[in-house]
Design an enzyme around this catalytic site. Structure first.
Site, PDB file in Angstrom:
ATOM      1  CE  LYS A  17      95.695  53.024  20.378  1.00 19.98           C
ATOM      2  NZ  LYS A  17      95.758  51.818  21.227  1.00 19.98           N
ATOM      3  NE  ARG A  91      96.829  48.736  15.455  1.00 25.19           N
ATOM      4  CZ  ARG A  91      95.847  49.437  15.962  1.00 25.19           C
ATOM      5  NH1 ARG A  91      95.462  50.551  15.410  1.00 25.19           N
ATOM      6  NH2 ARG A  91      95.250  49.017  17.065  1.00 25.19           N
ATOM      7  NE  ARG A 125      88.063  48.041  24.797  1.00 21.11           N
ATOM      8  CZ  ARG A 125      89.183  48.329  24.144  1.00 21.11           C
ATOM      9  NH1 ARG A 125      89.558  49.583  24.017  1.00 21.11           N
ATOM     10  NH2 ARG A 125      89.908  47.369  23.650  1.00 21.11           N
ATOM     11  NE  ARG A 158      87.523  47.037  20.352  1.00 23.15           N
ATOM     12  CZ  ARG A 158      88.621  47.785  20.277  1.00 23.15           C
ATOM     13  NH1 ARG A 158      88.587  49.042  20.691  1.00 23.15           N
ATOM     14  NH2 ARG A 158      89.737  47.287  19.804  1.00 23.15           N
ATOM     15  NE  ARG A 169      93.089  44.374  19.894  1.00 24.75           N
ATOM     16  CZ  ARG A 169      92.252  44.891  20.792  1.00 24.75           C
ATOM     17  NH1 ARG A 169      91.397  44.115  21.440  1.00 24.75           N
ATOM     18  NH2 ARG A 169      92.255  46.176  21.039  1.00 24.75           N
TER      19      ARG A 169
HETATM   20  P1  G5P Z   1      91.818  49.976  17.642  1.00 24.30           P
HETATM   21  O1  G5P Z   1      90.403  50.248  17.874  1.00 24.30           O
HETATM   22  O2  G5P Z   1      92.735  51.082  17.306  1.00 24.30           O
HETATM   23  P2  G5P Z   1      93.648  49.230  19.734  1.00 24.30           P
HETATM   24  O3  G5P Z   1      93.925  47.799  19.950  1.00 24.30           O
HETATM   25  O4  G5P Z   1      94.800  50.027  19.269  1.00 24.30           O
HETATM   26  O5  G5P Z   1      92.339  49.157  18.876  1.00 24.30           O
HETATM   27  P3  G5P Z   1      91.965  50.057  21.692  1.00 24.30           P
HETATM   28  O6  G5P Z   1      91.658  48.632  22.028  1.00 24.30           O
HETATM   29  O7  G5P Z   1      90.924  50.866  20.992  1.00 24.30           O
HETATM   30  O8  G5P Z   1      93.275  50.078  20.925  1.00 24.30           O
HETATM   31  P4  G5P Z   1      92.663  52.233  23.431  1.00 24.30           P
HETATM   32  O9  G5P Z   1      91.905  53.179  22.569  1.00 24.30           O
HETATM   33  O10 G5P Z   1      94.147  52.394  23.552  1.00 24.30           O
HETATM   34  O11 G5P Z   1      92.359  50.734  23.053  1.00 24.30           O
HETATM   35  O12 G5P Z   1      92.097  52.225  24.901  1.00 24.30           O
HETATM   36  P5  G5P Z   1      90.688  52.746  25.517  1.00 24.30           P
HETATM   37  O13 G5P Z   1      89.561  52.200  24.724  1.00 24.30           O
HETATM   38  O14 G5P Z   1      90.771  54.193  25.801  1.00 24.30           O
HETATM   39  O15 G5P Z   1      90.774  52.015  26.936  1.00 24.30           O
HETATM   40  C1  G5P Z   1      90.647  50.643  27.035  1.00 24.30           C
HETATM   41  C2  G5P Z   1      89.655  50.311  28.164  1.00 24.30           C
HETATM   42  O16 G5P Z   1      90.247  50.664  29.408  1.00 24.30           O
HETATM   43  C3  G5P Z   1      88.328  51.103  28.107  1.00 24.30           C
HETATM   44  O17 G5P Z   1      87.295  50.284  28.610  1.00 24.30           O
HETATM   45  C4  G5P Z   1      88.570  52.286  29.060  1.00 24.30           C
HETATM   46  O18 G5P Z   1      87.361  52.787  29.628  1.00 24.30           O
HETATM   47  C5  G5P Z   1      89.439  51.607  30.100  1.00 24.30           C
HETATM   48  N1  G5P Z   1      90.385  52.495  30.763  1.00 24.30           N
HETATM   49  C6  G5P Z   1      91.100  53.528  30.273  1.00 24.30           C
HETATM   50  N2  G5P Z   1      91.887  54.051  31.218  1.00 24.30           N
HETATM   51  C7  G5P Z   1      91.678  53.286  32.348  1.00 24.30           C
HETATM   52  C8  G5P Z   1      92.202  53.310  33.660  1.00 24.30           C
HETATM   53  O19 G5P Z   1      93.043  54.145  34.009  1.00 24.30           O
HETATM   54  N3  G5P Z   1      91.761  52.365  34.522  1.00 24.30           N
HETATM   55  C9  G5P Z   1      90.826  51.412  34.169  1.00 24.30           C
HETATM   56  N4  G5P Z   1      90.422  50.518  35.067  1.00 24.30           N
HETATM   57  N5  G5P Z   1      90.292  51.366  32.933  1.00 24.30           N
HETATM   58  C10 G5P Z   1      90.713  52.283  32.039  1.00 24.30           C
HETATM   59  O20 G5P Z   1      91.973  48.871  16.491  1.00 24.30           O
HETATM   60  C11 G5P Z   1      91.188  47.711  16.499  1.00 24.30           C
HETATM   61  C12 G5P Z   1      91.576  46.836  15.341  1.00 24.30           C
HETATM   62  O21 G5P Z   1      91.345  47.527  14.117  1.00 24.30           O
HETATM   63  C13 G5P Z   1      92.361  47.237  13.167  1.00 24.30           C
HETATM   64  C14 G5P Z   1      93.228  46.167  13.806  1.00 24.30           C
HETATM   65  O22 G5P Z   1      92.695  44.918  13.474  1.00 24.30           O
HETATM   66  C15 G5P Z   1      93.047  46.430  15.307  1.00 24.30           C
HETATM   67  O23 G5P Z   1      93.326  45.297  16.103  1.00 24.30           O
HETATM   68  N6  G5P Z   1      93.119  48.450  12.874  1.00 24.30           N
HETATM   69  C16 G5P Z   1      94.159  48.520  12.043  1.00 24.30           C
HETATM   70  N7  G5P Z   1      94.773  47.573  11.273  1.00 24.30           N
HETATM   71  C17 G5P Z   1      95.833  47.972  10.551  1.00 24.30           C
HETATM   72  N8  G5P Z   1      96.312  49.226  10.557  1.00 24.30           N
HETATM   73  C18 G5P Z   1      95.730  50.208  11.309  1.00 24.30           C
HETATM   74  N9  G5P Z   1      96.237  51.463  11.322  1.00 24.30           N
HETATM   75  C19 G5P Z   1      94.600  49.867  12.083  1.00 24.30           C
HETATM   76  N10 G5P Z   1      93.806  50.566  12.922  1.00 24.30           N
HETATM   77  C20 G5P Z   1      92.913  49.700  13.389  1.00 24.30           C
HETATM   78 MG    MG Z   2      90.703  52.946  20.813  1.00 27.77          MG
END
Ligand code: G5P
Ligand code: MG
Length: 223
Positions: A17, A91, A125, A158, A169
């Protein structure tokens, strides 16, 4: 073409995302609001909401709905008349219903990435906390190991990227967030984008967004 455009991006933890949002805002004039990035900045700055949220985030739990709804709706109020892309919110069904009451959305982008691909990628990451920029070893490695490309500041891993927390998660996502996808399907604004990599998914997202919004050319435009 839309004058007012309100959108969000959904997908499992680490489905890309943040990565896809980064490409969207380089190409379109949208404000990116990531709930996770904002919470991590609050944790780092030890604000009241940061102290409260940290208790849940470090264990891979969701921050309670009442806190999140108040937090994100007040962030959105700071952006009247702007076009935006929400990432990480809603979420839960309660969050989705609360948001729909205050804002009718135009598009929900849903990233569909296999769980095994996700589990493998979180290990590498690294994030720059102040900006939310994300890196991954081998995919988009920083120019200098451990440092943000733009500011040169240190990158961190993280707390919730530990393997046992990631599994928790993903399980929570299945249980709590999948119904949110159905909510937007019913509203007829959901678009699914399947793929194993962000490079595979991105051109499809771009093709979809150009049907809604004019391209915003910046020096770092990417396709
Ligand atoms: P977050 O921060 O919203 P998540 O779990 O939804 O956390 P996250 O982990 O931030 O999502 P993302 O944004 O979907 O992941 O993914 P990203 O960071 O872009 O990519 C992940 C990794 O893969 C990175 O290192 C990137 O460089 C790599 N990558 C991407 N594409 C590729 C690819 O094609 N190949 C490879 N090899 N690598 C790739 O929420 C965190 C916490 O906050 C709370 C919760 O506790 C949650 O767990 N929270 C909430 N709680 C309640 N309600 C809400 N609305 C909440 N929002 C946050
Ligand atoms: Mg994110």
């Amino acid at each position: 073409m839309a004058n007012v455009f309100k959108s969000l991006i959904l997908g499992a933890p680490a489905s890309g995302k943040g990565t896809i949002s980064g490409r969207i805002i380089k190409n379109f004039n949208l404000e990116h609001i990531s709930s996770g990035d904002k919470l991590r900045q609050n944790i780092q700055n030890k604000t009241a909401i940061g102290v409260e949220a940290e208790k849940y985030i470090k264990d891979g739990k969701l921050v309670p709905d009442d806190i999140m709804i108040k937090f994100i709706t007040s962030e959105l109020k700071k952006l009247p008349n702007q076009m935006w892309l929400l990432d990480g919110f809603p979420r839960t069904i309660s969050q989705a219903e609360a948001l729909w009451k205050v804002e009718k959305l135009d598009l929900a982008i849903n990233l569909v990435v296999p769980f095994q691909v996700i589990i493998d990628r979180v290990k590498g990451r690294w994030v720059h906390l102040p900006s939310g920029r994300v890196y991954n070893e081998g995919f988009n490695s920083p120019k200098e190991k451990g440092k943000d490309d733009v500011t040169g500041e240190p990158l961190v891993q993280r707390e919730d990227d530990k393997p046992e927390v990631v599994l928790k998660r993903l399980e929570l996502y299945e249980r709590m967030t999948k119904p949110v996808i159905e909510f937007y399907k019913d509203k007829k604004i959901l678009r699914d984008f399947h793929g194993e990599t962000s490079d595979e998914i991105w051109p499809k997202v771009l093709d979809c967004l150009v049907t809604y919004l004019p391209l915003h050319i910046t020096s770092e435009k990417q396709r």
